[in-house]
Design a protein around this motif. Structure first.
Motif, PDB file in Angstrom:
ATOM      1  N   VAL A 258      -4.458  -7.156   2.146  1.00 27.26           N
ATOM      2  CA  VAL A 258      -4.414  -6.713   3.539  1.00 27.26           C
ATOM      3  C   VAL A 258      -2.983  -6.632   4.051  1.00 27.26           C
ATOM      4  N   LYS A 259      -2.636  -5.444   4.560  1.00 29.40           N
ATOM      5  CA  LYS A 259      -1.287  -5.232   5.101  1.00 29.40           C
ATOM      6  C   LYS A 259      -1.401  -4.775   6.545  1.00 29.40           C
ATOM      7  N   LYS A 260      -0.436  -5.221   7.324  1.00 30.36           N
ATOM      8  CA  LYS A 260      -0.489  -4.920   8.753  1.00 30.36           C
ATOM      9  C   LYS A 260       0.924  -4.791   9.289  1.00 30.36           C
ATOM     10  N   TRP A 261       1.175  -3.721  10.010  1.00 29.48           N
ATOM     11  CA  TRP A 261       2.494  -3.520  10.620  1.00 29.48           C
ATOM     12  C   TRP A 261       2.371  -3.525  12.141  1.00 29.48           C
ATOM     13  N   PHE A 262       3.340  -4.125  12.804  1.00 30.98           N
ATOM     14  CA  PHE A 262       3.512  -3.918  14.251  1.00 30.98           C
ATOM     15  C   PHE A 262       4.733  -3.017  14.387  1.00 30.98           C
ATOM     16  N   GLY A 263       4.528  -1.740  14.584  1.00 34.21           N
ATOM     17  CA  GLY A 263       5.664  -0.814  14.578  1.00 34.21           C
ATOM     18  C   GLY A 263       6.324  -0.853  13.209  1.00 34.21           C
ATOM     19  N   ASP A 264       7.636  -1.187  13.171  1.00 33.18           N
ATOM     20  CA  ASP A 264       8.337  -1.242  11.896  1.00 33.18           C
ATOM     21  C   ASP A 264       8.174  -2.594  11.212  1.00 33.18           C
ATOM     22  N   PHE A 265       7.713  -3.583  11.996  1.00 33.90           N
ATOM     23  CA  PHE A 265       7.687  -4.943  11.478  1.00 33.90           C
ATOM     24  C   PHE A 265       6.392  -5.217  10.718  1.00 33.90           C
ATOM     25  N   GLN A 266       6.533  -5.629   9.478  1.00 35.03           N
ATOM     26  CA  GLN A 266       5.339  -5.904   8.679  1.00 35.03           C
ATOM     27  C   GLN A 266       4.945  -7.369   8.841  1.00 35.03           C
ATOM     28  N   ALA A 267       3.761  -7.577   9.467  1.00 30.79           N
ATOM     29  CA  ALA A 267       3.313  -8.943   9.756  1.00 30.79           C
ATOM     30  C   ALA A 267       2.487  -9.511   8.609  1.00 30.79           C
ATOM     31  N   LEU A 268       1.748  -8.650   7.904  1.00 33.02           N
ATOM     32  CA  LEU A 268       0.964  -9.103   6.746  1.00 33.02           C
ATOM     33  C   LEU A 268       1.353  -8.255   5.543  1.00 33.02           C
ATOM     34  N   LYS A 269       1.618  -8.919   4.432  1.00 29.30           N
ATOM     35  CA  LYS A 269       2.180  -8.186   3.287  1.00 29.30           C
ATOM     36  C   LYS A 269       1.257  -8.249   2.077  1.00 29.30           C
ATOM     37  N   GLY A 270       0.000  -7.935   2.271  1.00 28.17           N
ATOM     38  CA  GLY A 270      -0.924  -7.911   1.146  1.00 28.17           C
ATOM     39  C   GLY A 270      -1.644  -9.229   0.932  1.00 28.17           C
ATOM     40  N   VAL A 271      -2.297  -9.713   1.976  1.00 31.32           N
ATOM     41  CA  VAL A 271      -2.990 -11.005   1.886  1.00 31.32           C
ATOM     42  C   VAL A 271      -4.272 -10.847   1.081  1.00 31.32           C
ATOM     43  N   THR A 272      -4.420 -11.624   0.046  1.00 35.30           N
ATOM     44  CA  THR A 272      -5.611 -11.564  -0.791  1.00 35.30           C
ATOM     45  C   THR A 272      -6.201 -12.959  -0.922  1.00 35.30           C
ATOM     46  N   THR A 273      -7.436 -13.101  -0.437  1.00 32.05           N
ATOM     47  CA  THR A 273      -8.125 -14.385  -0.621  1.00 32.05           C
ATOM     48  C   THR A 273      -9.597 -14.177  -0.316  1.00 32.05           C
ATOM     49  N   ASN A 274     -10.449 -14.967  -0.932  1.00 31.17           N
ATOM     50  CA  ASN A 274     -11.871 -14.887  -0.636  1.00 31.17           C
ATOM     51  C   ASN A 274     -12.340 -16.219  -0.074  1.00 31.17           C
TER      52      ASN A 274
END
Ligand SMILES: Nc1ncnc2c1ncn2[C@@H]1O[C@H](COP(=O)(O)OP(=O)(O)OP(=O)(O)O)[C@@H](O)[C@H]1O
Ligand SMILES: [Mg+2]
Lengths: 246, 582
Positions: free
Chosen positions: A13-29
């Motif tokens: 899971v990846k998430k950006w706020f504008g240019d700022f990347q808040a989540l960089k590929g979170v993987t968990t179950n």
């Protein structure tokens, strides 16, 4: 004890706020009935991650599947998931113009379509469970912080959720009220609820967590059992963080 | 550790309140505490004396024609309304007073007050009377009268406090008995004033109606629940407006209206088809189809204004659109489904009925056009302007804060345009232009056009107020509502809008007050509202020539009485709703 079924799947899971990347590929179950505590420094993306799970934030890449339903822009999926996932906020976010009883029964009546009588009965039972049945007819502004947070927990539970998300539920509380809220959460954890808890309360993590996730710079840096974390952390950043807060 | 803290209560707070010594001590502590303070206080007192004296000598001057006012009551109240039909205006007033009496009882207005408070009020009115007697440059009869009334009230005030003795701070006096006393005094004054006997009798009947309906309200509360009584009463208040003006005062004759060929069939069709649609949409099984159907109805409701069709159909389509938007989120159970369809049927019948009444000619002989005037017209304009502007204003506020660009654009454009122009121009051009937007057969009279203009104007301001309230709601409220699974409509209706409206009560009340006063601008399109009667019509009566000043002063006092009461009522409301504030 956690079951075998993955109730939350988070995959890259990846998430950006504008240019700022808040989540960089979170993987968990997360397994059904599992209690996961999320820790990490301020700004590391803990809140953002759990808010993606009930889509208060929208992730841009990767996949989130909650109870078999993938989160997409489809409105029906979102409403379904939100009624399955309860959330407790740092600032309580009770509705100040409604009484405690009305706060708790609103969603069961209008979303779950329960009758008012049923909803009120359930609400009373939940208020008993969180220890404040006598406050039912008060307004949130007339309660202490700890009582408000317990009402907020009861309000979430009234929807009979399968998963509960907590975002620093005790951070806005005075020390003497933290315990009463943590006690409610511990009881809930033992009852088999699936819980994701962002918190700085290490005692809580030690006592009830099945797994601890350490977040830093938008990703999970280290994951493991509480024993692993508090006796034998591996990563330098984890060690540094724990040395600062313990 | 902090220092031990002892709460020192000042002596004046606990000392028993001795009536005379209290006033002197209060003056010494508050007005004459220092030399500079004393000079200032004396200067201010002197200024007040000069001002009051001037005002009183103006009011009581020999040449004042105060008897013009009671003599022209009929004109102030209703202007040109036919004298033979005055009963209709009395019935109208009666309807309002009955509802007022019931509301006072059912909302339990009043409560109790302490003898101290009550005695203080009596004493200060008494002192005012004595001051008037002392200062007024008036005929000696008036001075003696004022002195006598003042002295009696002053003594009564003191007596109340004496009699209560130790218990003077306990709340033992029912405010309703005080109000009853005031009502009786007004009754006595009415019978003293030079008014026609018929009018006196009617006014007395109105007073009795108020009291009886208040008592009735108490009985109602014993039979039905408070919530039900309040709900029904709100409905009756809303209905009273069209009933009073469209039915009672216009005395409509439905002969020329195509009731059987147009109205009845449309109403039945809407009840059956619309009801069926809503039944299906609120069943909880409509799903995607339901959303689609709601969309189609909304488009039809907006689109129907572009093509020619009966007004009734347009209004019903608008109503259906509102219901269709609400049905999916508020339905879901069998009971809710039934309630929605019943509410819909009632709404259709009421709308159709009042549309018929509106299209009907008046049955009052020899009259057409705008025969409603005076204070009666001022109320009609203010209240209906307000009632209509509320839903429009809220829609505009929601539109301006919505996430849909087209709604945002339209709402913002509308609000900014309307707020940029004076009401008087809206009234003037509205009067000329509105008919161009309507089908040819609908010819609105000037009053309706004025109401539409006032409502549309006021809606823009209301929208801005409500938007302010919406913006003051913390983000967490939206997040909590969404996290619980509430739909957008539910979140707006239950969470955000109630909080927004609460937080902007003061602003809205300010707007209501200015709306009430601004109705006087309708004079520009030739309507005879209260102010125009006071300024133009009364002073030009042959028997009342030269009474412009008195008449205008009277108008000022009347406007003030109403606006003052509105702002008092809003204070009460604020305090009551304050319970739930965070
Ligand atoms: N709405 C937003 N717009 C822009 N940036 C945001 C927004 N919300 C969060 N961020 C940024 O994303 C990063 C992660 O924020 P997040 O709230 O998830 O941190 P956190 O781990 O919960 O921190 P804390 O312990 O302080 O609550 C932060 O740097 C924050 O500034
Ligand atoms: Mg956070």
């Amino acid at each position: 004890m956690p079951g075998d079924k993955d109730i939350i799947i988070s995959d890259g899971v990846k998430k950006w706020f504008g240019d700022f990347q808040a989540l960089k590929g979170v993987t968990t179950n997360v397994k059904e009935g599992e209690v996961v505590v999320i820790i990490g420094p301020s700004g590391s993306g803990k809140s953002t991650f759990i808010r993606c799970i009930n889509r208060l934030e929208v992730h841009q890449e990767g996949r989130i599947v909650v109870d078999g339903v993938e989160l997409t822009n489809d409105l029906r999926n979102i409403e379904k998931i939100r009624s399955e996932v309860g959330m407790v906020f740092q600032q309580f976010n009770l509705f100040p113009h409604l009484t405690v009883m009305q706060n708790i029964t609103l969603a069961p009546i209008w979303v779950r379509k329960h009758t008012r009588a049923d909803a009120e009965e359930t609400a009373m039972a939940l208020l008993e469970r969180v220890g404040i049945p006598e406050q039912a007819d008060k307004f949130p502004g007339q309660l202490s912080g700890g009582q408000q947070q317990r009402v907020a927990i009861a309000r979430s539970l009234a929807m009979e959720p399968r998963i509960m998300l907590f975002d620093e539920p005790t951070s806005a509380l005075d020390p003497e009220m933290i315990k009463e809220v943590l006690d409610v959460m511990k009881e809930l954890a033992r009852s088999g609820m699936t819980m994701l808890v962002v918190t700085h309360e290490m005692g809580f993590a030690k006592e009830v967590a099945d797994r601890v996730l350490f977040f830093d710079y938008g990703n999970i840096v280290e994951a493991g059992t509480p024993e692993h974390f508090f006796t034998n952390p591996q990563h330098d950043r984890t060690k540094l963080f724990l040395s600062q807060i313990l | 550790m902090t220092e031990p803290f002892v709460n020192e209560i000042s002596e004046s707070e606990v000392a028993p309140d001795k009536p005379s010594a209290g006033a002197i001590r209060w003056a010494r502590e508050n007005l004459f505490s220092t030399f500079f303070n004393s000079v200032l206080s004396l200067l201010m007192l002197a200024l007040i004396v000069v001002f009051v004296r001037g005002l009183l000598s103006y009011v009581f001057a020999e040449e004042r024609l105060w008897n013009v006012i009671p003599r022209n009551m009929k004109l102030y109240w209703t202007e040109a309304y036919p004298v033979a039909e005055m009963t209709r205006t009395w019935v109208s007033l009666g309807i309002v007073l009955v509802l007022a009496g019931l509301s006072l009882a059912i909302w339990k207005v009043g409560g109790k007050t302490a003898p101290r408070q009550f005695g203080r009020t009596l004493t200060s009115i008494g002192i005012t009377g004595l001051v008037v007697a002392l200062l007024a440059d008036a005929p000696s009869g008036i001075r003696v009268g004022a002195a006598a009334v003042g002295a009696v009230l002053f003594l009564a005030g003191q007596a109340v406090r004496m009699m209560a003795g130790e218990r003077f701070t306990e709340e033992t006096i029912h405010i309703r008995s005080v109000l009853l006393g005031i009502l009786l005094i007004i009754g006595v004054i009415v019978w003293i004033l030079p008014i026609e006997t018929g009018t006196k009798t009617s006014l007395t009947i109105q007073g009795v109606l108020l009291i009886v309906s208040y008592l009735l309200g108490g009985v109602v509360l014993r039979v039905v629940s408070e919530g039900l009584a309040r709900g029904v009463l709100v409905g009756l208040w809303l209905l009273s407006l069209p009933v009073v003006y469209l039915v009672v005062q216009r005395a409509p004759v439905t002969a020329g209206v195509p009731v059987m060929s147009v109205f009845l069939p449309s109403a039945v069709a809407f009840i059956v088809l619309g009801g069926g649609l809503l039944w299906w949409m609120s069943s909880g099984k409509a799903g995607e189809g339901g959303r689609l159907a709601a969309g189609v109805v909304v488009i039809a409701a907006l689109g129907c204004w572009l093509v020619s069709m009966p007004m009734l159909v347009r209004f019903l389509l608008l109503a259906l659109a509102t219901f269709a938007l609400a049905a999916p989120t508020f339905g879901g159970t069998g009971k809710a489904q039934k309630n929605i369809v019943i509410a819909w049927s009632v709404a259709v019948l009421i709308t159709a009925y009042f549309m018929v009444m509106m299209q009907a000619e008046t049955g009052l002989v020899g009259l057409q056009g705008e025969f409603i005037g005076g204070l009666n017209l001022t109320f009609l304009l203010a209240v209906s302007g307000l009632v209509i502007s509320f839903p429009i204003g809220i829609m505009l506020a929601l539109g301006r804060t919505s996430s849909m660009p087209i709604f945002r654009l339209l709402s913002t454009g509308y609000i900014e345009t309307v707020r940029g122009v004076p009401l008087i121009t809206v009234l003037f051009f509205g009067n000329l232009v509105i008919n161009r937007f309507l089908p040819r057969e609908v010819e609105l009279d000037n009053i309706v056009k004025a109401i539409v203009a006032i409502a549309l104007f006021s809606a823009a301001y209301l929208a801005e107020n409500v938007r302010g309230g919406l913006q003051s709601i913390p983000k967490g409220q939206y997040e909590a509502a969404k996290a619980m699974g509430l739909s957008t409509v539910q979140m707006t209706v239950f969470i955000t809008l109630p909080q927004a409206l609460r937080s902007v009560i003061p602003a809205i009340v300010g707007q209501v007050i200015s709306l009430f006063k601004d109705t006087s601008l309708v004079a520009i399109i030739g309507l005879a509202d209260f102010l125009r009667v006071a300024r133009d019509i009364v002073p030009n009566q042959p028997a009342s020539l030269g009474s412009l000043q008195e008449s205008l002063l009277f108008a000022m006092v009347i406007y003030w009485i109403f606006t003052f009461n509105v702002s008092r009522a809003s204070l009460r409301l604020e305090r009551k709703l304050g319970v739930g504030e965070r």
